[in-house]
Design a protein around this motif. Sequence first.
Motif, PDB file in Angstrom:
ATOM      1  N   GLY A 263       0.993  -1.159  -0.115  1.00 50.19           N
ATOM      2  CA  GLY A 263       0.033   0.100  -0.063  1.00 50.19           C
ATOM      3  C   GLY A 263       0.843   1.125   0.051  1.00 50.19           C
ATOM      4  O   GLY A 263       0.657   2.105  -0.675  1.00 50.19           O
ATOM      5  N   GLU A 264       2.105   1.172   0.891  1.00 48.48           N
ATOM      6  CA  GLU A 264       2.883   2.298   0.815  1.00 48.48           C
ATOM      7  C   GLU A 264       3.354   2.701  -0.556  1.00 48.48           C
ATOM      8  O   GLU A 264       3.622   3.744  -1.130  1.00 48.48           O
TER       9      GLU A 264
ATOM     10  N   ARG B 102       4.905   6.848   8.358  1.00 47.70           N
ATOM     11  CA  ARG B 102       4.752   6.461   7.090  1.00 47.70           C
ATOM     12  C   ARG B 102       3.391   6.632   6.592  1.00 47.70           C
ATOM     13  O   ARG B 102       2.635   6.971   7.213  1.00 47.70           O
ATOM     14  N   ILE B 103       3.153   6.306   5.128  1.00 41.55           N
ATOM     15  CA  ILE B 103       2.182   6.441   4.560  1.00 41.55           C
ATOM     16  C   ILE B 103       0.945   5.363   5.101  1.00 41.55           C
ATOM     17  O   ILE B 103       1.560   4.374   5.274  1.00 41.55           O
TER      18      ILE B 103
ATOM     19  N   TYR C 172      -3.672   4.772   5.747  1.00 38.61           N
ATOM     20  CA  TYR C 172      -4.802   5.024   4.973  1.00 38.61           C
ATOM     21  C   TYR C 172      -5.139   6.477   4.570  1.00 38.61           C
ATOM     22  O   TYR C 172      -5.435   6.913   3.579  1.00 38.61           O
ATOM     23  N   TYR C 173      -5.027   7.338   5.672  1.00 41.45           N
ATOM     24  CA  TYR C 173      -5.571   8.582   5.701  1.00 41.45           C
ATOM     25  C   TYR C 173      -4.611   9.468   4.704  1.00 41.45           C
ATOM     26  O   TYR C 173      -5.024  10.393   4.135  1.00 41.45           O
ATOM     27  N   ALA C 174      -3.184   9.170   4.665  1.00 39.17           N
ATOM     28  CA  ALA C 174      -2.370   9.749   3.728  1.00 39.17           C
ATOM     29  C   ALA C 174      -2.658   9.432   2.349  1.00 39.17           C
ATOM     30  O   ALA C 174      -2.584  10.437   1.476  1.00 39.17           O
ATOM     31  N   ALA C 175      -2.962   8.337   1.867  1.00 35.09           N
ATOM     32  CA  ALA C 175      -3.584   7.926   0.654  1.00 35.09           C
ATOM     33  C   ALA C 175      -4.732   8.455   0.310  1.00 35.09           C
ATOM     34  O   ALA C 175      -5.079   8.935  -0.747  1.00 35.09           O
ATOM     35  N   GLU C 176      -5.693   8.513   1.148  1.00 37.65           N
ATOM     36  CA  GLU C 176      -7.107   9.258   1.062  1.00 37.65           C
ATOM     37  C   GLU C 176      -6.707  10.808   0.798  1.00 37.65           C
ATOM     38  O   GLU C 176      -7.537  11.409   0.119  1.00 37.65           O
ATOM     39  N   ALA C 177      -5.946  11.328   1.403  1.00 38.58           N
ATOM     40  CA  ALA C 177      -5.576  12.823   1.461  1.00 38.58           C
ATOM     41  C   ALA C 177      -5.080  12.877  -0.089  1.00 38.58           C
ATOM     42  O   ALA C 177      -5.310  14.078  -0.605  1.00 38.58           O
ATOM     43  N   LEU C 178      -4.004  12.183  -0.742  1.00 37.69           N
ATOM     44  CA  LEU C 178      -3.750  12.213  -1.980  1.00 37.69           C
ATOM     45  C   LEU C 178      -4.848  12.237  -3.062  1.00 37.69           C
ATOM     46  O   LEU C 178      -4.901  12.901  -4.030  1.00 37.69           O
ATOM     47  N   LEU C 179      -5.788  11.219  -2.705  1.00 37.58           N
ATOM     48  CA  LEU C 179      -6.913  10.976  -3.389  1.00 37.58           C
ATOM     49  C   LEU C 179      -7.866  12.299  -3.918  1.00 37.58           C
ATOM     50  O   LEU C 179      -8.193  12.554  -4.861  1.00 37.58           O
ATOM     51  N   THR C 180      -7.887  12.861  -2.527  1.00 37.22           N
ATOM     52  CA  THR C 180      -8.685  14.187  -2.643  1.00 37.22           C
ATOM     53  C   THR C 180      -8.021  15.134  -3.265  1.00 37.22           C
ATOM     54  O   THR C 180      -8.602  16.076  -3.757  1.00 37.22           O
ATOM     55  N   GLY C 181      -6.730  15.222  -3.220  1.00 36.56           N
ATOM     56  CA  GLY C 181      -6.200  16.300  -3.915  1.00 36.56           C
ATOM     57  C   GLY C 181      -6.189  16.172  -5.579  1.00 36.56           C
ATOM     58  O   GLY C 181      -5.756  17.102  -6.149  1.00 36.56           O
TER      59      GLY C 181
END
Length: 217
Positions: A133-134, A205-206, A208-217
């Motif tokens: 995932g990371e 480390r990356i 779930y919420y970090a990936a979600e933040a990237l997705l919303t960007g």
Amino acid sequence: MKNILKHIALVVAIVLTAASCSDFLDRPSEDSYTTVKFYQNDAQLEQGINYLYNSPWYDIIRFYIYGSETMCGNVYQGQNAYSTLTVNGTDTDLKNMAYSLWAVNAQCNTVIHNILASDSEEITEATRNRCIGEVLSWKAMTYFFLVRTFGDVPIIHDNIELLSSGEYNNVEKVEKADVYEYIIYTLETAMEMLPKATAFGKNRRIDYYAAEALLTG
């Protein structure tokens, strides 16, 4: 006769010495890892992706500081290709940035391949999923920078498969919309594999919420 025997003995000694040297040199490395010996436990999986948190982004960040920010008017460097908006594909910083992005993508693909290929019983499923995932999150960020900078770009999903096929010189660009769809798909897949219950700042480390933040960007 004595001289002949001496010469024979000397030749035999040289042959034996060479053979022993060959045997001595022909041995596996004892102070470095190979992919066969690596990715065998949870700690090694993390070590295998630590690189993605560091040096590959140097030339990328440098370009956006000295290139993109200059073109936006946030950085002043005098009269140059960035300030006059005349930069082209021969620009050194732009090329280095592109090289770095494709290197990150290749590293992501290779690490995922190696993690999936490992059948070590010392690897927990949670760590395997989290590490993949990371890596997928970094891959998505890589394509975000690529599409924002260059527009239509190729999608290289698996470097090893592409090299094995011999079609690496025939890869074509895809439209920007398709690249964004690939980014969304990659991040959504990452979010399915990343943990939610992580204390802020603990693992750095990356998640779930970090990936979600990237997705919303």
